[in-house]
Enzyme design. Structure first.
Site, PDB file in Angstrom:
ATOM      1  N   ASP A   1     -13.662   5.908   3.089  1.00 36.71           N
ATOM      2  CA  ASP A   1     -12.490   5.786   3.949  1.00 36.71           C
ATOM      3  C   ASP A   1     -11.699   7.082   4.028  1.00 36.71           C
ATOM      4  O   ASP A   1     -11.103   7.381   5.060  1.00 36.71           O
ATOM      5  CB  ASP A   1     -11.594   4.655   3.434  1.00 36.71           C
ATOM      6  CG  ASP A   1     -10.481   4.320   4.413  1.00 36.71           C
ATOM      7  OD1 ASP A   1     -10.789   4.111   5.599  1.00 36.71           O
ATOM      8  OD2 ASP A   1      -9.315   4.279   4.000  1.00 36.71           O
ATOM      9  N   ASP A   2     -11.682   7.860   2.947  1.00 39.41           N
ATOM     10  CA  ASP A   2     -10.946   9.119   2.960  1.00 39.41           C
ATOM     11  C   ASP A   2     -11.573  10.116   3.926  1.00 39.41           C
ATOM     12  O   ASP A   2     -10.870  10.958   4.499  1.00 39.41           O
ATOM     13  CB  ASP A   2     -10.906   9.723   1.554  1.00 39.41           C
ATOM     14  CG  ASP A   2     -10.286   8.774   0.550  1.00 39.41           C
ATOM     15  OD1 ASP A   2      -9.140   8.363   0.760  1.00 39.41           O
ATOM     16  OD2 ASP A   2     -10.952   8.420  -0.438  1.00 39.41           O
TER      17      ASP A   2
ATOM     18  N   ASN B   1       0.095  11.871   2.657  1.00 40.05           N
ATOM     19  CA  ASN B   1       1.016  10.893   2.105  1.00 40.05           C
ATOM     20  C   ASN B   1       0.910  10.904   0.576  1.00 40.05           C
ATOM     21  O   ASN B   1      -0.041  11.485   0.049  1.00 40.05           O
ATOM     22  CB  ASN B   1       0.731   9.479   2.672  1.00 40.05           C
ATOM     23  CG  ASN B   1      -0.724   9.063   2.535  1.00 40.05           C
ATOM     24  OD1 ASN B   1      -1.274   9.070   1.452  1.00 40.05           O
ATOM     25  ND2 ASN B   1      -1.328   8.700   3.650  1.00 40.05           N
TER      26      ASN B   1
ATOM     27  N   GLU C   1     -13.623   5.016  -2.426  1.00 43.17           N
ATOM     28  CA  GLU C   1     -12.196   5.265  -2.255  1.00 43.17           C
ATOM     29  C   GLU C   1     -11.680   6.245  -3.301  1.00 43.17           C
ATOM     30  O   GLU C   1     -11.872   6.035  -4.507  1.00 43.17           O
ATOM     31  CB  GLU C   1     -11.419   3.945  -2.351  1.00 43.17           C
ATOM     32  CG  GLU C   1      -9.941   4.055  -2.080  1.00 43.17           C
ATOM     33  CD  GLU C   1      -9.631   4.399  -0.632  1.00 43.17           C
ATOM     34  OE1 GLU C   1      -8.550   4.956  -0.371  1.00 43.17           O
ATOM     35  OE2 GLU C   1     -10.472   4.114   0.245  1.00 43.17           O
ATOM     36  N   ASP C   2     -11.040   7.304  -2.834  1.00 42.70           N
ATOM     37  CA  ASP C   2     -10.337   8.262  -3.690  1.00 42.70           C
ATOM     38  C   ASP C   2     -11.234   8.898  -4.751  1.00 42.70           C
ATOM     39  O   ASP C   2     -10.833   9.061  -5.912  1.00 42.70           O
ATOM     40  CB  ASP C   2      -9.113   7.601  -4.345  1.00 42.70           C
ATOM     41  CG  ASP C   2      -7.982   7.418  -3.343  1.00 42.70           C
ATOM     42  OD1 ASP C   2      -8.065   7.991  -2.245  1.00 42.70           O
ATOM     43  OD2 ASP C   2      -7.023   6.706  -3.648  1.00 42.70           O
TER      44      ASP C   2
ATOM     45  N   LYS D   1      -6.236  -2.084  -1.098  1.00 43.69           N
ATOM     46  CA  LYS D   1      -7.092  -1.976   0.094  1.00 43.69           C
ATOM     47  C   LYS D   1      -7.686  -3.331   0.470  1.00 43.69           C
ATOM     48  O   LYS D   1      -7.708  -3.714   1.650  1.00 43.69           O
ATOM     49  CB  LYS D   1      -8.231  -0.988  -0.177  1.00 43.69           C
ATOM     50  CG  LYS D   1      -7.822   0.467  -0.102  1.00 43.69           C
ATOM     51  CD  LYS D   1      -8.000   1.017   1.304  1.00 43.69           C
ATOM     52  CE  LYS D   1      -7.612   2.479   1.355  1.00 43.69           C
ATOM     53  NZ  LYS D   1      -7.997   3.150   2.588  1.00 43.69           N
TER      54      LYS D   1
ATOM     55  N   ARG E   1      -9.033  11.159  -7.608  1.00 45.33           N
ATOM     56  CA  ARG E   1      -8.144  11.757  -6.607  1.00 45.33           C
ATOM     57  C   ARG E   1      -7.380  10.651  -5.900  1.00 45.33           C
ATOM     58  O   ARG E   1      -7.656  10.275  -4.781  1.00 45.33           O
ATOM     59  CB  ARG E   1      -8.953  12.566  -5.590  1.00 45.33           C
ATOM     60  CG  ARG E   1      -8.102  13.467  -4.696  1.00 45.33           C
ATOM     61  CD  ARG E   1      -8.836  13.828  -3.425  1.00 45.33           C
ATOM     62  NE  ARG E   1      -9.119  12.670  -2.604  1.00 45.33           N
ATOM     63  CZ  ARG E   1      -8.255  12.155  -1.717  1.00 45.33           C
ATOM     64  NH1 ARG E   1      -7.064  12.669  -1.569  1.00 45.33           N
ATOM     65  NH2 ARG E   1      -8.597  11.100  -1.000  1.00 45.33           N
TER      66      ARG E   1
ATOM     67  N   TYR F   1       0.848  -1.193   0.000  1.00 48.49           N
ATOM     68  CA  TYR F   1       0.000   0.000   0.000  1.00 48.49           C
ATOM     69  C   TYR F   1       0.879   1.236   0.000  1.00 48.49           C
ATOM     70  O   TYR F   1       1.936   1.243  -0.615  1.00 48.49           O
ATOM     71  CB  TYR F   1      -0.985  -0.047   1.170  1.00 48.49           C
ATOM     72  CG  TYR F   1      -2.181   0.830   0.912  1.00 48.49           C
ATOM     73  CD1 TYR F   1      -2.991   0.601  -0.201  1.00 48.49           C
ATOM     74  CD2 TYR F   1      -2.491   1.891   1.738  1.00 48.49           C
ATOM     75  CE1 TYR F   1      -4.078   1.414  -0.477  1.00 48.49           C
ATOM     76  CE2 TYR F   1      -3.587   2.699   1.473  1.00 48.49           C
ATOM     77  CZ  TYR F   1      -4.368   2.465   0.369  1.00 48.49           C
ATOM     78  OH  TYR F   1      -5.431   3.269   0.094  1.00 48.49           O
TER      79      TYR F   1
END
Length: 690
Positions: free
Chosen positions: A369-370, A532, A346-347, A274, A256, A203
């Site tokens: 999750d973000d 990150n 996600e993203d 993930k 993103r 990851y």
């Protein structure tokens, strides 16, 4: 007496007719076996009761199981087990692939019993050189493997030696993904046993580079790819996925990806990574996971010009066309996998992430999750730091650099946690690791009141009331009456926050001046540089301790080595979502939750914070080591499940008495299983056809 071949021909024909299908168009016995449900073809063809069992859509499973057990010869087998977990609850697992203990044999099924090269090429069942002599005889593997038999432990050592021999992190990533595609259990065994070493490869941060170059390193399709070309047929695509008992889906549209921007279909590396962690860290079985990338184009010009890009070569679609495809996908997921399938967004970019979560949170089992995962893990770190700083969350003032999904998600969960704290009595004294703490607040604090201690700085400066009309919806609750501050340093000087949190995705923004200013008025400021990959972190751990003169309590979103300042060594806790989302998935699946409630994330954060002990705090370590992660996930899963039962959102009844023990018992084990011949006595594994 009819031959077994002719008997099974008539048996399969009968089953097809009971399922409402006609065998007239089936050209051969081999294609008939493919058309009939495999679970029915293996049922013992004896007794009058058998013909009343019917097809797999509505068969009497207990009746079939009893006949299977009656024909087994000697020894305890998977079919002798009760179809429920010994701790309580449980999911039906007729063929024992997941419910069996590691000592009990089960049958490797595809459409027929897997054997020969088909068995070696199936990552679910392949053991490589670990196949025993007996298994090689039973499954026609003689000559297809070298004569040596080695243990899984020795295989792990060999894999690690090979991975460590690569100097380039991306090469290590590719080696591990290749392993996942040829030997699933060995991949998870390596990852679980060496999680601290391999997590940054599987990851973040290495997965970011893998996504950027995904078209170049693409080998074997892993997951589902849904594009604009598939509108009106999304349900058909989901039915193409071979696993029918999907429990956890991670989906992205690639707009993103981490801090790297729009990577289009190359973002598929994120759902794959993930879900690998859902299994390795949270014990969710890999056969129940499904990574999905939704391709609506990309605005990344470099990708559109790249001949190796694997996605649609068009500008990103927005508006009604985008919403219709997403809505069709969400409806199809429930149609294909039921009410209890967990969907993790996600993203997604900010403008879609918040509204999609708000739109589907009341109709589907979903979370982002973000927004929520990042928030829960950050809250856990803040709660863990309280014994060092003293006081409660309500005693602190928070300043965020970054007002996107992560920043506002953390801000909101902090406000929610403060509002849910018990009523405090003036001057109540409580004991803590660093002495007695005096809490001066009284009365219950509302969410709106709690938000007044939380401030955001975005690309245009401090978020204030004067900017209200131009702000995005998710920023408006944090627009307070303050004079304008055009940069972070100005905001720090005006507000004097005790907690500084970075979610900007821009490296080096916690400058020397900012860190010195924060430490000038606060003895123990909390600094969380959460962006990150490492290159995008707001500051390094060394900079944080150096410029605050060792005063700060530091946590980061990317991994950093321990820092020694003036003779004292500080272990850097990583505020990584991996602490939360695997346990969240485990908790939802073991409880049969039908919705995700905010209180379930609060429960997860509190469970994580409880894993921090005095030994951790002595080193200013706000998060436990990753080598403890599966135990932590079981604690979080149990806390999430308990909250789901408390809120009336759980469907697996009755509730197990010991949810922690139940959670641990449900976790996937990567150890190899022993393979048997067949369910039928006297039957042999069919020899592979050329």
């Amino acid at each position: 007496m009819p031959s077994p071949r002719n008997f099974f021909w008539s048996h399969a024909t009968h089953l097809l007719r009971r399922c409402g299908r006609q065998p007239d168009g089936v050209s051969s016995q081999r294609s008939l076996y493919s058309a009939a449900p495999i679970a029915d073809l293996i049922a013992p063809p004896l007794g009058a009761n058998f013909w009343g069992i019917g097809c797999s859509r509505h068969r009497n499973l207990p009746a079939m199981e009893n006949q299977v057990k009656g024909m087994m010869s000697g020894g305890l087998d998977v079919s002798d087990l009760k179809n429920a977990n010994t701790v309580g609850g449980g999911v039906g697992d007729t063929f024992g692939e997941d419910a069996a203990t590691e000592e009990q044999p089960f049958t490797p099924w595809a459409r027929i019993v897997a054997s020969g090269l088909e068995l070696l090429r199936d990552p679910r069942y392949n053991k490589g050189l670990a196949f025993t002599e007996v298994e090689r005889d039973r499954h026609y593997l003689r000559g297809l493997l070298p004569p040596t038999v080695i243990s899984q432990e020795l295989q792990v050592e060999r894999i690690l030696e090979n991975v460590r021999s690569y100097q380039n992190p991306l090469e290590k990533y590719i080696a591990l993904m290749d392993l996942q595609e040829r030997n699933e259990r060995l991949f998870y065994k390596v990852l679980i046993d060496h999680v601290e070493e391999l997590l940054p490869i599987v990851y973040t941060p290495v997965v970011g580079e893998a996504c950027q170059k995904y078209g170049n390193i693409f080998r074997r399709p892993h997951g589902l790819y849904i594009s604009l070309k598939d509108r009106g047929h999304v349900l058909e695509l989901l039915k193409n996925w071979p696993e029918k008992n999907v429990e956890v889906i991670v989906v992205t549209d690639g707009e993103r990806i981490l801090g790297l921007g729009d990577l289009g279909l190359n973002g598929m590396g994120i759902p794959i990574g993930k879900l690998a962690l859902y299994t390795a860290l949270g014990g969710v079985r890999p056969s129940s996971t499904l990574p999905i990338a939704i391709d609506v184009g990309t605005n990344n010009e470099a990708l559109l010009k790249n001949p190796f890009y694997i996605g649609l070569r068009q500008r990103r679609t927005t508006g009604q066309e985008y919403d219709e495809l997403l809505h069709e996908f969400m409806i199809a997921c429930k149609q294909a996998y039921g009410e209890k399938v967990l969907i993790q967004f996600e993203d997604f970019a900010n403008h879609n992430a918040f509204r999609l979560l708000q739109k589907y949170a009341t109709t589907h089992l979903v979370f982002n999750d973000d927004i929520q995962g990042t928030a829960a893990v950050a809250l856990a770190g803040l709660v863990a730091a309280l014994p060092i700083t003293g006081g409660t969350l309500a005693d602190h003032k928070f300043l965020f650099l970054g007002a996107g999904e992560a920043g506002t998600g953390i801000a909101e969960i902090i406000a929610l946690e403060v509002s849910k704290q018990a009523i405090r009595i003036p001057m109540k004294i409580r004991s803590g690791l660093y002495g007695t703490l005096c809490c001066s607040h009284q009365g219950k604090i509302t969410v709106e009141e709690a938000r007044k201690a939380i401030h955001l700085v975005d690309s245009k400066g401090l978020v204030t009331k004067s900017r209200y009309e131009s702000l995005q919806e998710h920023k408006r609750p944090y627009a307070h009456e303050h004079p304008p501050a055009h940069d972070l340093l100005s905001a720090v000087k005006v507000l004097k926050p005790t907690v500084l949190i970075g979610t900007s995705g821009k490296g080096g923004t916690f400058t020397k001046e900012v860190l010195e200013e924060v430490s000038s008025y606060q003895d123990k400021p909390i600094i969380m540089a959460l962006s990150n990959p490492t290159s995008q972190s707001e500051c390094t751990a060394e900079e944080a301790y150096k410029y605050t003169k060792g005063k700060c309590i530091f946590a980061s979103g990317s991994p950093f080595s321990p820092v020694t300042y003036e003779g004292k060594t500080y272990v850097i806790g990583q505020s990584n979502n991996c602490y939360i989302f695997p346990g969240m998935g485990l908790g939802c699946t073991i409880s049969g939750a039908i919705r995700v409630h905010d209180d379930m994330f609060l429960a997860a954060a509190e469970a994580l914070a409880k894993q921090i002990n005095e030994e951790h705090l002595a080193k200013n370590q706000l998060y436990p080591a990753f080598n403890e992660i599966r135990e932590i996930s079981a604690h979080i899963g149990a806390a999430v499940a308990a909250k789901a039962y408390e809120l009336g959102l759980a469907t697996k009844l009755p509730q197990p008495k010991d949810l922690f023990a139940y959670a641990k018992s449900c976790m996937y084990s990567p150890n190899y299983r022993q393979y048997r011949k067949s369910l039928l006595p006297g039957a042999t594994v069919p020899r592979p056809r050329l």
